[in-house]
Design a protein around this motif. Structure first.
Motif, PDB file in Angstrom:
ATOM      1  N   TYR A   1      18.504   9.174  -0.971  1.00  0.00           N
ATOM      2  CA  TYR A   1      17.087   8.830  -1.019  1.00  0.00           C
ATOM      3  C   TYR A   1      16.889   7.466  -1.679  1.00  0.00           C
ATOM      4  N   ASP A   2      16.044   6.645  -1.034  1.00  0.00           N
ATOM      5  CA  ASP A   2      15.726   5.321  -1.557  1.00  0.00           C
ATOM      6  C   ASP A   2      14.211   5.177  -1.569  1.00  0.00           C
ATOM      7  N   ASN A   3      13.615   5.256  -2.732  1.00  0.00           N
ATOM      8  CA  ASN A   3      12.152   5.288  -2.850  1.00  0.00           C
ATOM      9  C   ASN A   3      11.503   4.028  -2.294  1.00  0.00           C
ATOM     10  N   THR A   4      12.099   2.863  -2.549  1.00  0.00           N
ATOM     11  CA  THR A   4      11.507   1.604  -2.082  1.00  0.00           C
ATOM     12  C   THR A   4      11.487   1.548  -0.558  1.00  0.00           C
ATOM     13  N   THR A   5      12.631   1.862   0.034  1.00  0.00           N
ATOM     14  CA  THR A   5      12.718   1.853   1.499  1.00  0.00           C
ATOM     15  C   THR A   5      11.790   2.895   2.110  1.00  0.00           C
ATOM     16  N   CYS A   6      11.768   4.080   1.511  1.00  0.00           N
ATOM     17  CA  CYS A   6      10.938   5.157   2.053  1.00  0.00           C
ATOM     18  C   CYS A   6       9.455   4.810   1.962  1.00  0.00           C
ATOM     19  N   THR A   7       9.024   4.254   0.859  1.00  0.00           N
ATOM     20  CA  THR A   7       7.617   3.873   0.717  1.00  0.00           C
ATOM     21  C   THR A   7       7.229   2.826   1.749  1.00  0.00           C
ATOM     22  N   ALA A   8       8.115   1.867   1.965  1.00  0.00           N
ATOM     23  CA  ALA A   8       7.849   0.840   2.980  1.00  0.00           C
ATOM     24  C   ALA A   8       7.730   1.470   4.367  1.00  0.00           C
ATOM     25  N   LEU A   9       8.583   2.442   4.667  1.00  0.00           N
ATOM     26  CA  LEU A   9       8.520   3.131   5.955  1.00  0.00           C
ATOM     27  C   LEU A   9       7.203   3.899   6.099  1.00  0.00           C
ATOM     28  N   GLN A  10       6.810   4.605   5.064  1.00  0.00           N
ATOM     29  CA  GLN A  10       5.554   5.349   5.123  1.00  0.00           C
ATOM     30  C   GLN A  10       4.373   4.409   5.370  1.00  0.00           C
ATOM     31  N   ASN A  11       4.390   3.248   4.731  1.00  0.00           N
ATOM     32  CA  ASN A  11       3.285   2.304   4.870  1.00  0.00           C
ATOM     33  C   ASN A  11       3.241   1.644   6.245  1.00  0.00           C
ATOM     34  N   SER A  12       4.378   1.608   6.929  1.00  0.00           N
ATOM     35  CA  SER A  12       4.430   0.931   8.235  1.00  0.00           C
ATOM     36  C   SER A  12       4.661   1.888   9.399  1.00  0.00           C
ATOM     37  N   TRP A  13       4.627   3.205   9.136  1.00  0.00           N
ATOM     38  CA  TRP A  13       4.990   4.183  10.168  1.00  0.00           C
ATOM     39  C   TRP A  13       4.040   4.148  11.361  1.00  0.00           C
ATOM     40  N   VAL A  14       2.801   3.731  11.171  1.00  0.00           N
ATOM     41  CA  VAL A  14       1.849   3.681  12.289  1.00  0.00           C
ATOM     42  C   VAL A  14       1.925   2.375  13.063  1.00  0.00           C
ATOM     43  N   ASP A  15       2.777   1.447  12.635  1.00  0.00           N
ATOM     44  CA  ASP A  15       2.930   0.178  13.345  1.00  0.00           C
ATOM     45  C   ASP A  15       3.988   0.337  14.435  1.00  0.00           C
ATOM     46  N   PRO A  16       3.681  -0.049  15.666  1.00  0.00           N
ATOM     47  CA  PRO A  16       4.690   0.108  16.729  1.00  0.00           C
ATOM     48  C   PRO A  16       5.975  -0.658  16.445  1.00  0.00           C
ATOM     49  N   GLU A  17       5.858  -1.788  15.725  1.00  0.00           N
ATOM     50  CA  GLU A  17       7.047  -2.577  15.418  1.00  0.00           C
ATOM     51  C   GLU A  17       8.076  -1.792  14.626  1.00  0.00           C
ATOM     52  N   THR A  18       7.621  -0.817  13.858  1.00  0.00           N
ATOM     53  CA  THR A  18       8.551   0.004  13.080  1.00  0.00           C
ATOM     54  C   THR A  18       9.488   0.780  13.994  1.00  0.00           C
ATOM     55  N   HIS A  19       8.998   1.148  15.157  1.00  0.00           N
ATOM     56  CA  HIS A  19       9.746   2.058  16.033  1.00  0.00           C
ATOM     57  C   HIS A  19      10.452   1.369  17.201  1.00  0.00           C
ATOM     58  N   TYR A  20       9.861   0.317  17.767  1.00  0.00           N
ATOM     59  CA  TYR A  20      10.389  -0.119  19.066  1.00  0.00           C
ATOM     60  C   TYR A  20      11.702  -0.900  18.958  1.00  0.00           C
ATOM     61  N   LEU A  21      12.115  -1.269  17.760  1.00  0.00           N
ATOM     62  CA  LEU A  21      13.436  -1.860  17.606  1.00  0.00           C
ATOM     63  C   LEU A  21      14.514  -0.803  17.424  1.00  0.00           C
ATOM     64  N   SER A  22      14.096   0.448  17.306  1.00  0.00           N
ATOM     65  CA  SER A  22      15.038   1.551  17.158  1.00  0.00           C
ATOM     66  C   SER A  22      15.430   2.097  18.531  1.00  0.00           C
ATOM     67  N   SER A  23      16.673   2.507  18.645  1.00  0.00           N
ATOM     68  CA  SER A  23      17.137   3.088  19.907  1.00  0.00           C
ATOM     69  C   SER A  23      16.732   4.541  20.059  1.00  0.00           C
ATOM     70  N   SER A  24      16.171   5.142  19.004  1.00  0.00           N
ATOM     71  CA  SER A  24      15.935   6.584  19.050  1.00  0.00           C
ATOM     72  C   SER A  24      14.557   7.028  18.589  1.00  0.00           C
ATOM     73  N   SER A  25      13.852   6.219  17.813  1.00  0.00           N
ATOM     74  CA  SER A  25      12.587   6.675  17.242  1.00  0.00           C
ATOM     75  C   SER A  25      11.519   6.809  18.323  1.00  0.00           C
ATOM     76  N   VAL A  26      10.575   7.716  18.102  1.00  0.00           N
ATOM     77  CA  VAL A  26       9.474   7.929  19.040  1.00  0.00           C
ATOM     78  C   VAL A  26       8.155   7.789  18.286  1.00  0.00           C
ATOM     79  N   MET A  27       7.136   7.406  19.017  1.00  0.00           N
ATOM     80  CA  MET A  27       5.845   7.135  18.399  1.00  0.00           C
ATOM     81  C   MET A  27       4.881   8.312  18.485  1.00  0.00           C
ATOM     82  N   ALA A  28       5.279   9.387  19.133  1.00  0.00           N
ATOM     83  CA  ALA A  28       4.439  10.587  19.237  1.00  0.00           C
ATOM     84  C   ALA A  28       4.957  11.619  18.251  1.00  0.00           C
ATOM     85  N   PRO A  29       4.267  11.839  17.141  1.00  0.00           N
ATOM     86  CA  PRO A  29       4.820  12.693  16.081  1.00  0.00           C
ATOM     87  C   PRO A  29       5.073  14.126  16.510  1.00  0.00           C
TER      88      PRO A  29
END
Length: 584
Positions: free
Chosen positions: A87-115
């Motif tokens: 667990y990395d609190n800094t990285t996780c907080t940044a992810l939570q803050n940007s999770w609704v941004d498409p840029e967070t997901h579309y560079l990933s080969s596996s992530s999906v934008m439909a929760p």
């Protein structure tokens, strides 16, 4: 230890063996080798099954595709103590803050934008101690650079009986580009763009060829530099050649030029049997027809698409905001009803409208009018503004004229957040707006009061607009004046059961109110309820049987599966937590 590419970078810290032994969402696996063998006979092979490829076999595929096999590491792994990282609190907080941004997901080969389809497999908002498993994410992706990579993926998936999906950005409301135990063909880095002259008996003019990974903003900028405009989505990060165009594709330019599927001239595609084909109106015409509006991820893997490119024009635009708190609910919905009555004249001018409303606010955001002077646009909206004044409703509006479509788009469209809602939809025919508008408004009001929120898309994509086209677009589009999108809000803090209840509310109570006004009606398959009961007729209209014939011809083994895609009822996906896919 085997090396893999992850998001375009070498990843060497994870072995194939460790990946293939990761459990499903609930950690379930077949109980014995005998059970696994029996399951594989009628089901796709799944991690933990005896038939699942060994580390050596995955390594061989990696070699075949030039070291571009990506082993999935869930994007939110840093939010949990798991096999990938602490667990990395800094990285996780940044992810939570940007999770609704498409840029967070579309560079990933596996992530999906439909929760809903991520299924909390590795949720960044759950406690550190919660599970982080691959679950409903794909197991591996091939970072595709050529038709040979696609063919290698098809051969491997066929040999080992593995579920295969096609994916680009993960912009996908209905979970078509993910699935448990899946190999993904990741097309995101096919970024080629070229502009040429096209001439045949059906179209003469400029054309733009787009690799399957090209996103809207990239295409718009390339077209603008050449003095052109191209039809693409209102969200600039959506890929154009994938499920967007293959599913129809509405656009701010739709009332001027038609749907995205109305623009297609040629497809480059690898079929379910591994054949590399070109499909247009002269050759493989049935495949060309199906790919142009008949749904993505099921007939073949598109490598590139060539479409019409139109001369750029000055473009006017406007937006407006009103609040229900400034008036009574009756007056507020009277205003909305009146706005809908003005839509036929607006869209017939070549303008396209987007508006959003709940029972508390109404926003036009925006109306886009290519080749329409701003003075004319003001004239089209004047009756609505007069009505608002008569109702004593305060409003703010903004009008502007831009020297190009791209400048209008960049100024008037706001970034679109993802992972914030579940979706349903219905195409509203012009006749309903013209002859039954009061009942339509009452249905909207009732749905708002149930918690549904609306996105309206006003278009005219009739045959008079699109001209000489040959495609599988749902016929319901041709007399529609509103594409109504219903959303129910998604909250990562709310109980999962509450989100499931919202989905049932969509299917069982909200959408039926619109269906009652549009019997034998249609929906836009890319922005619709994946649990739509009569989805074959609602999503595909009278085209379904012909589309299935194309599917059976080019993918005879039904290798390609996508939720509610043509032929998808060949399979069932288990809802027992494994997500395993078996013959229906």
């Amino acid at each position: 230890m085997v090396s893999f590419i992850a998001a375009g970078l070498l990843l060497t810290a994870l072995s194939v063996a460790s990946i293939e032994n990761i459990p499903s969402k609930h950690g379930k696996a077949p109980s014995s080798a005998q059970d696994r063998s029996l399951a594989a006979a009628s089901c796709k092979c799944y991690p933990g099954d005896a038939c699942w490829p060994t580390a050596t076999e995955w390594s061989s595929l990696n070699t075949t595709v030039g070291g571009r096999l990506v082993a999935t590491v869930p994007l939110a792994a840093a939010c949990h103590d798991d096999q990938w990282a602490r667990y990395d609190n800094t990285t996780c907080t940044a992810l939570q803050n940007s999770w609704v941004d498409p840029e967070t997901h579309y560079l990933s080969s596996s992530s999906v934008m439909a929760p809903f389809f991520a299924n909390q497999s590795c949720d960044p908002f759950l406690p550190e101690s919660a599970q982080c498993v691959i679950g409903t994410y794909i197991q591996y992706a091939i970072n595709v650079t050529s038709a040979d990579d696609v063919s290698a993926g098809i051969q491997f998936a066929t040999k080992y009986n593995i579920r295969l999906v096609v994916r680009n950005t993960g912009h996908d409301y209905n979970g078509k580009s993910t699935g448990s135990g899946t190999l993904g063909l990741w097309l995101h880095h096919l970024k080629g763009i070229s502009i040429s002259d096209w001439s045949d008996s059906h179209y003469t003019g400029k054309a733009i060829k787009l690799g399957a990974g090209v996103q809207g903003s990239e295409a718009y900028e390339a077209a603008d530099a050449a003095g052109l405009q191209v039809v693409g989505g209102e969200c600039p990060t959506v890929g154009i050649a994938g499920g967007y165009t293959q599913g129809g594709g509405h656009s701010a330019l739709a009332s001027k030029h038609g749907l995205a599927a109305d623009q297609t001239l040629e497809w480059e595609v690898v079929t379910g049997t591994g054949k590399h084909l070109v499909a247009n109106r002269q050759s493989n015409t049935d495949l060309y027809w199906a790919l142009s509006g008949g749904g993505g991820g099921t007939y073949g893997v598109v490598l590139s698409m060539t479409s019409k490119a139109h001369l750029d024009t000055a473009t006017s635009a406007m937006n407006m905001t009103i609040f229900a708190s400034d008036t009574t609910q009756d007056a507020y919905y009277e205003a909305i009803e009146y706005f809908h009555s003005t839509l036929p004249a607006i869209v017939d001018s070549g303008a396209m409208a987007v508006w959003i409303f709940t029972n508390t606010s109404f926003l036009i955001s925006p109306i886009t009018a290519p080749d329409v002077p701003v003075a004319d646009l003001k004239t089209y909206l004047a009756p609505f503004e007069t009505k608002l004044n008569e109702l004593n409703i305060t409003f703010t509006s903004y009008y502007a004229q831009f020297d190009s479509y791209l400048n209008s788009f960049n100024a008037m469209f706001s970034p679109i957040e993802v992972s914030i809602a579940q979706y349903g939809g219905r195409l509203i025919p012009r006749s309903v707006v013209e002859n039954n508008n009061t009942a339509l408004t009452q249905a909207y009001r009732d749905i708002n009061n149930l918690g549904g929120q609306f996105i309206g898309v006003g278009v005219n994509v009739s045959k008079a607009v699109v001209g000489d086209v040959y495609n599988a677009v749902n016929p319901g589009w041709r007399d529609a004046v509103i594409h109504t999108v219903i959303t129910t809000p998604w909250s990562f803090e709310a109980p999962w059961s509450e989100m499931l209840a919202n989905q049932r509310l969509m299917t069982n109570e909200m959408l039926p109110k619109l269906a009652a006004l549009t019997p034998n009606g249609s929906a836009y398959l890319n922005e619709a309820d994946f649990r739509q009961p009569d989805w074959k007729s609602v999503f595909y209209g009278t085209n379904y049987d012909d589309l299935l014939a194309v599917k059976n011809k080019y993918d005879p083994n039904h290798l390609f599966y996508a939720v509610t895609a043509v032929g998808s009822d060949h399979w069932t996906v288990e809802d027992d937590g494994t997500g395993k896919m078996c013959l229906a």
